[in-house]
Design a protein around this motif. Structure first.
Motif, short mmCIF file in Angstrom:
data_model
loop_
_atom_site.label_atom_id
_atom_site.label_comp_id
_atom_site.label_asym_id
_atom_site.label_seq_id
_atom_site.Cartn_x
_atom_site.Cartn_y
_atom_site.Cartn_z
N ARG A 152 -19.13 19.61 -51.45
CA ARG A 152 -20.21 18.92 -50.76
C ARG A 152 -20.17 17.43 -51.07
O ARG A 152 -19.89 17.03 -52.20
N ARG A 153 -20.41 16.60 -50.06
CA ARG A 153 -20.36 15.14 -50.14
C ARG A 153 -18.98 14.63 -50.56
O ARG A 153 -18.84 13.58 -51.18
N ASN A 477 -30.43 11.33 -53.81
CA ASN A 477 -31.73 11.96 -54.06
C ASN A 477 -32.34 12.59 -52.81
O ASN A 477 -33.45 13.10 -52.85
N GLU A 478 -31.63 12.55 -51.68
CA GLU A 478 -32.09 13.19 -50.46
C GLU A 478 -31.08 14.25 -50.04
O GLU A 478 -29.87 14.05 -50.15
N PRO A 479 -31.55 15.39 -49.53
CA PRO A 479 -30.60 16.40 -49.06
C PRO A 479 -29.87 15.90 -47.82
O PRO A 479 -30.47 15.32 -46.92
N ASP A 480 -28.58 16.12 -47.78
CA ASP A 480 -27.76 15.73 -46.63
C ASP A 480 -27.63 16.95 -45.73
O ASP A 480 -26.83 17.85 -45.98
N ASN A 502 -12.20 8.51 -41.70
CA ASN A 502 -12.76 9.09 -42.91
C ASN A 502 -14.24 9.39 -42.69
O ASN A 502 -14.95 8.61 -42.05
N PHE A 503 -14.70 10.50 -43.21
CA PHE A 503 -16.11 10.83 -43.17
C PHE A 503 -16.45 11.69 -44.38
O PHE A 503 -15.56 12.21 -45.07
N THR A 504 -17.75 11.84 -44.64
CA THR A 504 -18.22 12.57 -45.82
C THR A 504 -18.84 13.90 -45.40
O THR A 504 -19.59 13.95 -44.42
N THR A 505 -18.54 14.95 -46.12
CA THR A 505 -19.13 16.25 -45.82
C THR A 505 -20.61 16.25 -46.18
O THR A 505 -21.08 15.42 -46.95
N SER A 506 -21.34 17.20 -45.62
CA SER A 506 -22.77 17.32 -45.90
C SER A 506 -22.99 18.28 -47.07
O SER A 506 -22.04 18.71 -47.73
#
Length: 539
Positions: A152-153, A477-480, A502-506
């Motif tokens: 995650r992330r 500090n926030e849910p993605d 490029n991107f970030t996973t949730s």
């Protein structure tokens, strides 16, 4: 009818949504038979509709370089069921709804048990990826990931192998979406070919931007009134005035500025004595009744599981921050008049109070005089240009053109704040005026007079505000809870494409798909797909 002059191809980020979410789309404009357009439209109309053709949501989007993108928010109260996203240009309305582009989407309302009623148990249409016009072309480009499992992330590094592309100028548009598995299942709906019997009026292409079109008719005999001056005023911030004239069929066509959001318009017609003009304004969006395929709503087990995750994610998003709402922007934040700085301003309260408006012109030093002709009165601006006497001045009250001067002269001077004068020839569109006289009321209420009887107010929707769709991860500090992890509606920029994304996973574990779709100059849609999985921890 013959084929339309233009055609639209549209993609959206996915096809499974819950109420309240945004549907993000990318659209591309081409000529019929994939020919180059010499005067392409600049306005895209995009709507969310029911299978019965009822508009649920809609907006207008700028077309630049033959492409456009944006989003529509799904209303919270919508029933679960199949709906359609459709797109068209104004000139395509001459050929009817069967010339528009449609995408069928699935919408789930987690808060309501009711389901939209379908008419049969058959899935109408075929998966688009199996259609001849939409094919997966691994030889043209391939999607290559640095690995197939991520935390995650975690950062996903995607490479797009473009070695199979020789000429990027042949590519008209490309978009990239990263969404949960089973949230995308695009179908080509079978659109009936008998939806439209033809228009009695013709819609020109909006090559310069948004337009208001309509017809002027005489209420006394129902006949169109040709050659009638039509005046349009934009009320509020970014004030503007746009004159036009009806054509031999009584039709009028008025281009508008590239404003955003909603604002009020006032449209009036100045017909000859003896006529009783009525203004009939065309609907912004297509209102032709028709029926689209409406199968019984069904989801597979995997689609149900996916819909549940999407609903939970969206509820968490609403809990921690505001959900996506329709922006109500109003364009330029200015109170400047369309004519710029006036030549002269008469502040009524600066002078001793006089009984009538006419007295302020005839008793005080002023460039405006009130003249009499055949029992009536009219304004005349006296200036250095001899041509001023050849044209009538434009007389306005709070930015609305007023042809009946007696109404202006009947206003109590105590209701007027100031009078702005332009003491030179003024050309607006195809009209030339012998100056401008604009009366500004103290309360902005047209000083209580009756506006032209033919006039109508319209709360008009201009362009949708531009949005940034490059989605990114959120603070730790926030849910993605992104349901669409990544969306780039225009991966090609100025004929070039970056081979690295490029991107970030949730934070949501599960399987995801990366879908690259591309429209080429031949009107073919090519696609490439890859998959990866987000896990809680590496075993």
């Amino acid at each position: 009818m013959s084929n339309p002059e233009e055609k639209i191809t549209m993609f959206c980020d996915r096809t499974l949504y819950v109420t309240g979410e945004r549907i993000m789309f990318s659209a591309f404009l081409q000529g019929e038979n994939n020919l180059e357009l010499t005067g392409p439209s600049r306005v895209l109309y995009c709507e969310l509709i029911t299978p019965g053709g009822e508009k649920i949501a809609g907006n207008k989007f700028i077309i630049e370089n033959n492409s456009s993108y944006g989003s529509l928010v799904i209303p919270d109260a919508l029933l679960t069921g199949y709906y359609y996203l459709r797109a068209y240009t104004k000139v395509m309305r001459n050929y009817g709804p069967d010339s528009y582009f449609y995408i069928r989407i699935n919408i789930i309302n987690p808060s309501r048990n009711e389901v939209q009623t379908g008419k049969n148990d058959n899935i109408i249409g075929k998966p688009s990826l199996n259609e001849p016009n939409l094919f997966r072309d691994e030889k043209t480009f391939r999607l290559i990931l640095n690995k197939n499992k991520y935390l995650r992330r975690d950062t996903v590094r995607l490479s797009i192998d473009l070695s199979g592309i020789n000429d990027f100028s042949e590519w008209r548009g490309m978009c990239l979406s990263v969404v949960p598995e089973y949230s995308f299942n695009e179908f080509d709906p079978e659109i009936p070919g008998d939806l439209f019997s033809g228009n009695t009026d013709y819609y020109p292409a909006e090559t310069r931007g948004l337009s208001v079109t309509g017809k002027i008719k005489d209420n006394k005999n129902g006949k169109p009134i040709p050659g009638t001056p039509v005046n349009l005023s934009i009320i509020g911030k970014g004030k503007d005035f746009i004159p036009a004239q009806s054509d031999p069929e009584g039709r009028f066509f008025i281009y508008l500025p590239d404003y955003e959001g909603k604002r009020d318009l006032f449209i009036s017609a100045a017909a000859d004595p003896g006529c009783d003009p009525e203004i009939l304004v065309d609907n912004d969006f297509c209102a032709v009744p028709f029926e689209l395929p409406s199968p019984l709503f069904k989801l597979t087990v995997k689609e149900r599981e996916c819909a549940y995750k999407i609903a939970v994610n969206f509820q968490l998003e609403n809990h921690f921050r505001k959900a996506a709402k329709e922006t109500v922007a109003v364009g330029p934040d200015t109170n400047n008049m369309f004519y710029g700085n006036p030549s002269e301003i008469i502040h009524v309260d600066d002078f001793i109070q006089l009984p009538t408006v006419e007295d302020y012109f005839n008793e005080l030093p002023s460039s405006v005089k009130v003249r009499k002709h055949q029992g009536g009165k009219y304004f005349k601006i006296i200036g250095g240009q001899a041509e001023l006497t050849e044209y009538k001045p434009l007389v306005m009250l709070d930015m609305v053109a007023v042809d009946d001067i007696s109404k202006i002269l009947a206003i109590a001077p105590t209701d007027i704040s100031r009078i702005e004068l332009v003491k030179e020839l003024y050309v607006k569109g195809d009209q030339t005026y012998g100056g401008i006289i604009n009366f500004i009321s103290k309360k902005g209420n047209f000083a209580g007079i009756d506006l032209p009887s033919s006039g109508i107010f319209i709360n008009y929707r201009f362009f949708a505000p531009k949005e940034d769709f490059i989605l990114s991860s959120l603070p730790i500090n926030e849910p993605d809870t992104r349901n669409t992890v990544f969306w780039d509606p225009q991966l090609i920029s100025n004929g070039k494409i970056s081979g690295k994304v490029n991107f970030t996973t949730s934070d949501t574990p599960g399987k995801y798909i990366i879908l690259l779709r591309e429209l080429n100059a031949q009107g073919q849609i090519c696609s490439a797909m890859a998959g990866f999985e987000v896990i809680r921890q590496i075993k």
